[in-house]
Every structure is written in structure tokens, then in C-alpha cells.
Design a protein around this motif. Structure first.
Motif, short mmCIF file in Angstrom:
data_model
loop_
_atom_site.label_atom_id
_atom_site.label_comp_id
_atom_site.label_asym_id
_atom_site.label_seq_id
_atom_site.Cartn_x
_atom_site.Cartn_y
_atom_site.Cartn_z
N ILE A 412 0.83 -1.21 0.00
CA ILE A 412 0.00 0.00 0.00
C ILE A 412 0.87 1.26 0.00
N SER A 511 -7.40 -1.91 1.18
CA SER A 511 -7.68 -0.89 2.20
C SER A 511 -6.72 0.29 2.03
N LYS A 512 -6.93 1.32 2.85
CA LYS A 512 -6.09 2.52 2.75
C LYS A 512 -4.72 2.32 3.38
N ASP A 513 -4.67 1.52 4.46
CA ASP A 513 -3.40 1.41 5.18
C ASP A 513 -2.77 0.02 5.13
#
Length: 524
Positions: A412, A511-513
Motif C-alpha cells: 500500500i 484498504s487505505k493502510d
């Protein structure tokens, strides 16, 4: 030895004394390190009154283009001149495990082991080796998922013999029963060795390809599966060779020879040759394009006794997570190569000087921060129609969940902006690795052969360096964002009790993280 020491001391005294007698004491002082003729000049500045040195200049470009000629039957001849009395010459064939969809898997593996055995001209492998020995030569065959490469390094004087031998080995192998039986034993042994090795990287690479391209092209097994060993015989091999070993799928590449000389030999030995198998009118070639599927391949295995000995490796669980990158024919291939380098690819300690791997992200963010992580390396596999960027990590079986989350977070974070310093360092490392590797003749040979086989031309090293220099942080961000849209491919080997589910790994990468979904367990 004591006597010789005394003698040497005496001699040097005599020499000094003769100089004093000849030139006087002042001259002796001037040339000795004790009396300084130039007392106040530091070692880093030039001495006065001495002409400036003239150094040879290098502009970093190969003076000789790679020359390419296509013969009437479609075979390409490519050469790169490089001075020296030895040359590397070989035939590359567009054939590998990715073409075995309609055949039992493992043919490429068999052909690699059978290479340079008896042929129409030579009665045995020993005869071939003896012939090469007269020209100081060695031979080798390597196969990958998409290419098979027969190569010989020998003295330039023996070029005629070498091309004649290569033509014979590739197009006229006898494939006698005895050789096929020996090959079956060798393949069985290699498969056992693959499963016993302390280094699981080849096995994981095999597994991640099977997960990423389930049941098609580059996802087909590169090593012969045990159940296929007895299915492969001369008839099956001829059936395959008839379709794939045809001149338009071949390149004769040479490094360290004159192009015209190589073309003459190719005309003589590779133009009107009838192969050992009857030629079919219409070759039935598998042209399927790699279909990236993503998925997971798991192998539960007791790794506690993999390496016993004075310094045993602790029991580890190995995980490899990959995402689809791009083919080597696309422009994005270069930014992906830089990204791979920035993460910690190219092997932490391959060419690039001591400590080269110390500043990559997997080193700084992973190995430095989590002492229990045993290994973290990035790999980039690229083919003519797809590619795979993976991270391989290993740790104690009890920390698998944590390890997976660390890798997903790194994926990510690739989409964040790359620092100017780390990007420049990665680009410089990639260029240095490219240039250092391309100093060796066999590597130049492989580069010429593979490029001409897949694109019909060759980009020279300085052109590739220019492309690498042009990569920006925006390019890295763009290719990563595109890559993160693909489904993950996961390979897991060892004790997998703590392995998160595939769905959770996929959720973390979306996901973002990069965090895994939390699991709430009543009993820990």
C-alpha cells in the motif's frame, strides 16, 4: 629465510650507498621519503612542474550496434562484436513450459536435461564435449517459462564447428531410450532436491506462478510433475518439437564474432536442414495470452528439519505475495524495474557494491524494525504479455499473521510518493547492476538473444540507462496504483496455522493502510 632477509637488507644498503656516491648526499635526500623535496604539498594536490596526466576518455556507449539478419527460412542471426579470443554463440528458441498446455507438463524440463546428448553426427555426449574441448569450449542448456537456450563458449577459431554442433544438437537429437531413461532419473532427483532444499525460493516462485496464472501459460509447471515423468517419451517429444522448434521461432546469437562470419555459418548449417522429426505443414502453436487470475497456493510442510547441521536454520514459514505488473514490451516495464529495486529487489546483495541493499524499503522498514523477520526480498518476473511483482518474506510460524500484514502495508505504501533520494538511489543501483552484469560475455549473449527473439531488435545499454533516468516519482505512483487494482497471488509454505485467509489478504490490499481485518477471538 633469515639469511635471505639479511641479504636483502645488505643489498638495499649497497644501493643507497651507491646513489650517495654517485649523486652526492643532497640528491639522495631529495628522492628519499625522509628528506622532503616538496615538504609542504599535500598528497591530494598535483606536484608542481609535472605535466598534467592525459586519461583515456569513455563515453559509455557501445560503439558497435547489434547487427541482425533474417535468413530466408525466418531464422534470425544476431551478433555483437566484443574483442577477445573467445566467443559465446547459441540458439534461443521461443519454447518453454508456457507452451505445454496441450502436452503433458514437463517437456521443457526433459529437453533441458537431454540437450547436447547424442545427435546425428555425434554418438554420445562425451564426443560432443571432446569436440568442444579442442576449441577450449563448454556447452550449456537452460530453459525458462518462455525460452530455451542452447549455448556454447569457445575460441573464435572454432566458430564453424560450434555452429555445426549447435545445429545438430537442436535439430538432430537422437533421443535414444537409454538417454530418456537417464533423464527420468535426473528429473526425479531434481524434484526431490527441490523439496529438500533449505532455500525455498525456486519452489515458491513455482507456486506463485501457479496461483497468479491458474492453469494457463506462465502458470503451468516449469518442473516436470512426478506423475508425468513416465508419460514423456520420444514420440511425445517429437510431437512437441515439430511444432515449436521451427526456424521462425529461433535466433542464432553470438558475442565476440564478426557478423558476416556468423551469417555464413548459419546459411551453411541452419538454412536447409531437415530436422530429426518430420516437418508438419501447419505448425500447431499455442498462441494463448497469459490470463492473470490471482489466487492462493498453499503447501503445509514440516520445515523443522529442513537444515540440520552445525548452524541449523530455525523453522520458518515462507510467504510470497504478488500483484500483476506488466509485460517487458510495455513502457511501464522500466518504472516497475525501478520500483522493484527501490523495494529491495535484485537480491539484497547482488551487483552494486557493499551495503547496496541496506537502503531499500524492505531493509529500512521491515528487517530493521522487526528483528524476528528472517528475510524480505522483492522479485519482478516479466513476460511478453504479463508480469508479476512479488515480495517474499519468512519468519517464525507463530508470527505469520503479523508478517503478512507488514507485507500488505509495504504494498500500500508503494502508492505513496517516493522520496527523491530513494528514487535516485534506486535508479543508480538499477543502472549499475545493468552495466556490471553486461560486462560478462555470456550475459551480453543472453541479452542479445532474448531481446531479438521477443522484439526483433535490441536496445543497447545506454538507451536503457536513458529510459531509467527518465523515471519520475509520478511514474512510480501511477504504475503502483494500477498494480494494486489486481487480485493478489499468494504462495505459502510451511506451518500455516496462523495464515490469514485469502479474502483477508485481498481486503488488506484494497484498504487505505494495508491492515488485515481484525479478528476477535474469545480464546487466544
Amino acid at each position: 629465510s633469515c639469511w635471505s632477509l639479511k641479504m636483502a637488507t645488505h643489498m638495499s644498503r649497497c644501493r643507497t650507498w651507491s646513489r650517495v656516491q654517485r649523486f652526492g648526499i643532497a640528491a639522495y635526500r631529495r628522492y628519499s621519503s625522509t628528506g622532503g623535496g616538496y615538504p609542504n604539498i599535500s598528497l591530494s594536490s598535483p606536484l608542481p612542474g609535472i605535466p598534467k596526466p592525459v586519461f583515456a576518455s569513455v563515453d559509455g556507449q557501445e560503439k558497435y550496434e547489434t547487427k541482425i539478419t533474417t535468413l530466408e527460412n525466418g531464422l534470425k542471426v544476431a551478433s555483437q562484436n566484443k574483442f577477445g579470443q573467445f566467443c559465446t554463440v547459441g540458439i534461443l528458441v521461443n519454447s518453454g513450459s508456457r507452451h505445454e498446455a496441450k502436452y503433458p507438463s514437463g517437456i521443457g524440463h526433459f529437453l533441458e536435461k537431454l540437450a547436447f546428448s547424442s545427435t546425428a553426427q555425434y554418438g554420445s555426449k562425451d564426443e560432443i564435449l571432446l569436440t568442444l574441448e579442442k576449441h577450449g569450449g563448454i556447452c550449456d542448456c537452460q530453459t525458462s517459462r518462455d525460452t530455451t537456450m542452447y549455448a556454447v563458449s569457445a575460441e573464435v577459431k572454432g566458430l564453424d564447428t560450434v555452429v555445426s554442433l549447435l545445429s545438430d544438437a537442436v535439430l538432430q537429437p537422437r533421443l535414444v531410450d537409454e538417454e530418456i531413461e537417464m533423464t527420468k532419473m535426473a528429473v526425479r532427483f531434481e524434484l526431490e532436491d527441490l523439496n529438500m532444499r533449505p532455500d525455498p525460493e525456486p519452489l515458491l516462485t513455482e507456486m506463485i506462478h501457479a496461483a497468479a496464472y491458474r492453469g494457463n501459460t506462465v502458470g503451468l509447471p516449469r518442473f516436470c510433475p512426478v506423475e508425468n515423468i513416465d508419460k514423456i517419451d520420444k514420440k511425445v517429444l517429437h510431437n512437441y518439437l515439430r511444432n515449436y522448434y521451427c526456424p521462425e521461432r529461433m535466433v542464432l546469437a553470438g558475442v565476440g564474432i564478426e557478423h558476416e562470419q556468423l551469417v555464413d555459418c548459419a546459411r551453411k548449417y541452419l538454412l536447409n536442414v531437415k530436422p530429426a522429426w518430420d516437418i508438419s505443414t501447419s505448425a500447431n502453436v499455442d498462441l494463448s495470452v497469459a490470463q492473470y487470475t490471482g489466487g492462493i497456493v498453499k503447501m503445509e510442510k514440516d520445515m523443522s528439519e529442513v537444515s540440520l547441521g552445525p548452524t541449523p536454520i530455525p523453522e520458518l514459514t515462507h510467504i510470497m505475495i504478488g500483484l500483476e505488473s506488466c509485460s517487458f514490451l510495455e513502457d511501464d516495464f522500466i518504472p516497475f524495474a525501478v520500483l522493484n529495486m527501490m523495494m529491495g529487489g535484485g537480491g539484497s546483495f547482488s551487483a552494486g557494491g557493499p551495503g547496496k541493499g541496506m537502503f531499500t524499503r524492505l531493509y529500512l522498514n521491515v528487517l530493521n524494525r522487526h528483528h524476528w523477520m528472517y528475510n524480505a526480498t522483492a522479485y519482478h518476473h516479466s513476460y511478453e504479455d504479463s508480469g508479476l511483482l512479488c515480495i517474499h518474506a519468512s519468519a517464525d510460524p507463530r508470527q505469520v499473521r503479523e508478517m503478512v500484514e507488514i507485507i500488505t502495508k509495504e504494498f500500500i505504501q508503494m502508492a505513496g510518493s517516493a522520496g527523491e533520494m530513494e528514487l535516485e538511489r534506486a535508479k543508480t543501483q538499477l543502472k549499475s547492476m545493468l552495466m556490471m552484469n553486461l560486462e560478462s560475455r555470456p550475459v551480453i549473449f543472453e541479452d542479445v538473444g532474448r531481446q531479438v527473439l521477443s522484439t526483433g531488435k535490441r536496445k543497447l545499454p545506454h538507451e536503457l540507462c536513458a529510459l531509467i533516468s527518465n523515471v519520475t516519482a509520478r511514474d512510480i505512483k501511477r504504475v503502483t496504483t494500477k498494480m494494486l487494482r489486481s487480485k493478489p497471488a499468494v504462495a505459502a509454505l510451511g506451518d500455516l496455522t496462523e495464515l490469514p485467509s485469502y479474502e483477508h489478504i485481498q481486503a488488506a490490499l484494497s484498504s487505505k493502510d494495508g491492515r488485515l481485518p481484525r479478528i476477535y477471538r474469545l480464546f487466544r
